[in-house]
Design a protein around this motif. Structure first.
Motif, PDB file in Angstrom:
ATOM      1  N   VAL A 127      -0.127  37.528 -24.192  1.00  0.00           N
ATOM      2  CA  VAL A 127      -1.185  36.639 -24.677  1.00  0.00           C
ATOM      3  C   VAL A 127      -1.235  36.776 -26.194  1.00  0.00           C
ATOM      4  CG1 VAL A 127      -3.612  36.025 -24.546  1.00  0.00           C
ATOM      5  CG2 VAL A 127      -2.455  36.958 -22.525  1.00  0.00           C
ATOM      6  N   ASN A 129      -2.762  35.551 -29.758  1.00  0.00           N
ATOM      7  CA  ASN A 129      -3.835  34.885 -30.479  1.00  0.00           C
ATOM      8  C   ASN A 129      -3.240  34.283 -31.757  1.00  0.00           C
ATOM      9  OD1 ASN A 129      -6.062  34.252 -32.114  1.00  0.00           O
ATOM     10  ND2 ASN A 129      -7.311  35.878 -31.212  1.00  0.00           N
ATOM     11  N   LEU A 146      -5.711  30.830 -14.247  1.00  0.00           N
ATOM     12  CA  LEU A 146      -5.813  31.182 -15.664  1.00  0.00           C
ATOM     13  C   LEU A 146      -7.238  31.625 -16.007  1.00  0.00           C
ATOM     14  CD1 LEU A 146      -3.588  31.112 -17.892  1.00  0.00           C
ATOM     15  CD2 LEU A 146      -2.988  29.900 -15.794  1.00  0.00           C
ATOM     16  N   LEU A 150      -8.111  35.039 -17.746  1.00  0.00           N
ATOM     17  CA  LEU A 150      -8.970  35.108 -18.930  1.00  0.00           C
ATOM     18  C   LEU A 150      -9.974  36.253 -18.793  1.00  0.00           C
ATOM     19  CD1 LEU A 150     -10.635  32.167 -20.807  1.00  0.00           C
ATOM     20  CD2 LEU A 150     -12.002  34.130 -20.126  1.00  0.00           C
ATOM     21  N   TYR A 153      -8.508  39.353 -19.814  1.00  0.00           N
ATOM     22  CA  TYR A 153      -8.224  39.420 -21.248  1.00  0.00           C
ATOM     23  C   TYR A 153      -9.484  39.638 -22.091  1.00  0.00           C
ATOM     24  CZ  TYR A 153      -6.527  37.882 -25.834  1.00  0.00           C
ATOM     25  OH  TYR A 153      -6.212  37.802 -27.167  1.00  0.00           O
ATOM     26  N   TYR A 163     -11.103  29.647 -27.009  1.00  0.00           N
ATOM     27  CA  TYR A 163      -9.736  29.270 -27.325  1.00  0.00           C
ATOM     28  C   TYR A 163      -9.186  28.308 -26.277  1.00  0.00           C
ATOM     29  CZ  TYR A 163      -9.543  33.172 -30.678  1.00  0.00           C
ATOM     30  OH  TYR A 163      -9.764  34.018 -31.725  1.00  0.00           O
ATOM     31  N   TRP A 165      -5.908  27.543 -24.192  1.00  0.00           N
ATOM     32  CA  TRP A 165      -4.741  28.312 -23.750  1.00  0.00           C
ATOM     33  C   TRP A 165      -3.570  27.362 -23.545  1.00  0.00           C
ATOM     34  CZ3 TRP A 165      -5.176  33.479 -20.994  1.00  0.00           C
ATOM     35  CH2 TRP A 165      -6.334  34.169 -21.423  1.00  0.00           C
ATOM     36  N   ILE A 204       1.685  33.239 -23.649  1.00  0.00           N
ATOM     37  CA  ILE A 204       0.560  32.316 -23.552  1.00  0.00           C
ATOM     38  C   ILE A 204      -0.103  32.291 -24.925  1.00  0.00           C
ATOM     39  CG2 ILE A 204      -1.596  31.777 -22.377  1.00  0.00           C
ATOM     40  CD1 ILE A 204       0.909  31.731 -20.584  1.00  0.00           C
ATOM     41  N   LEU A 206      -2.982  31.287 -27.602  1.00  0.00           N
ATOM     42  CA  LEU A 206      -4.402  30.967 -27.699  1.00  0.00           C
ATOM     43  C   LEU A 206      -4.686  30.296 -29.038  1.00  0.00           C
ATOM     44  CD1 LEU A 206      -4.422  32.890 -25.276  1.00  0.00           C
ATOM     45  CD2 LEU A 206      -6.505  33.911 -26.182  1.00  0.00           C
TER      46      LEU A 206
END
Length: 215
Positions: A127, A129, A146, A150, A153, A163, A165, A204, A206
């Motif tokens: 993940v 950012n 997802l 989340l 996360y 955010y 995704w 992934i 963000l």
């Protein structure tokens, strides 16, 4: 109806003490801490204690969902098969005056102990950012949406809900799983090629919703 919670084997393994004891079997995850407390000091807890945090599916028949049985060659009677020793709620081999028969459902059939399901397949994702360039590697359950990923996360970014995704250029549908979003699990193919799947975890991305540089 609420979806069941899915757990990775590593999450189950973290609950491996008498004060916090989980096991998994036949795809279920059970918190046996109340059972341990109820039978504290009972020798029949020993097999369970020895397998705290582990998968004990080998104890059970996947068709009957009951403890495995065998025919005793000496008595020709059917007995429970407990190679680690008899455990809580398994009756003794013969009649006993100190054995209560009105215990209700045994713990392996008692839904009160079930806390969720064991993931049939876990996978690693990265993940990223894009606002801070911070990256976090997560082990997730393939069955999770997802939105549920989340929640995993959030411990790393409390503002993750702010955010969007994405995978590549595609915005992910948070109500769907990774595979349903076309983030394919290629672990098997990578292993066939002799490549370490951990080195090829999908990213992934963000994108912060208030970032005006993002279209």
């Amino acid at each position: 109806m609420d979806r069941p919670s899915y757990f990775t084997p590593a999450e189950v393994a973290a609950h491996n003490t008498a004060a916090d004891l989980w096991v998994s079997f036949l795809g279920r995850v059970c918190d046996l801490t109340p059972l341990v407390e109820q039978h504290k000091g009972d020798d029949l807890l020993l097999p369970i204690m020895q397998c705290a945090g582990k998968d004990i599916s080998s104890w059970f028949d996947p068709e009957t969902k009951d403890v495995l049985r065998y025919v005793d060659p000496l008595t020709s009677c059917e007995r429970y098969y407990t190679p680690r020793g008899r455990f809580v709620h398994v009756p003794p081999a013969g009649p006993r005056s100190d054995w209560a028969t009105d215990i209700g459902p045994p713990w392996w059939r008692d839904g009160r102990y079930e806390v969720g399901l064991l993931s049939a397949k876990t996978r690693w994702i990265r993940v990223v950012n894009t606002l801070t360039s911070q990256e976090q590697k997560l082990q997730v359950c393939s069955e999770e949406t997802l939105a549920e990923i989340l929640q995993r996360y959030l411990r790393y970014n409390a503002h993750a809900c702010s955010y969007t995704w994405k995978h590549g250029r595609a915005t992910l549908d948070m109500s769907r799983t990774l595979s349903e979003n076309n983030v394919l699990d290629e672990d098997h193919e990578l292993q066939q090629l002799g490549l370490d799947p951990d080195l090829f975890s999908p990213a992934i991305l963000l994108h912060f919703n208030d970032d005006l540089t993002e279209g």
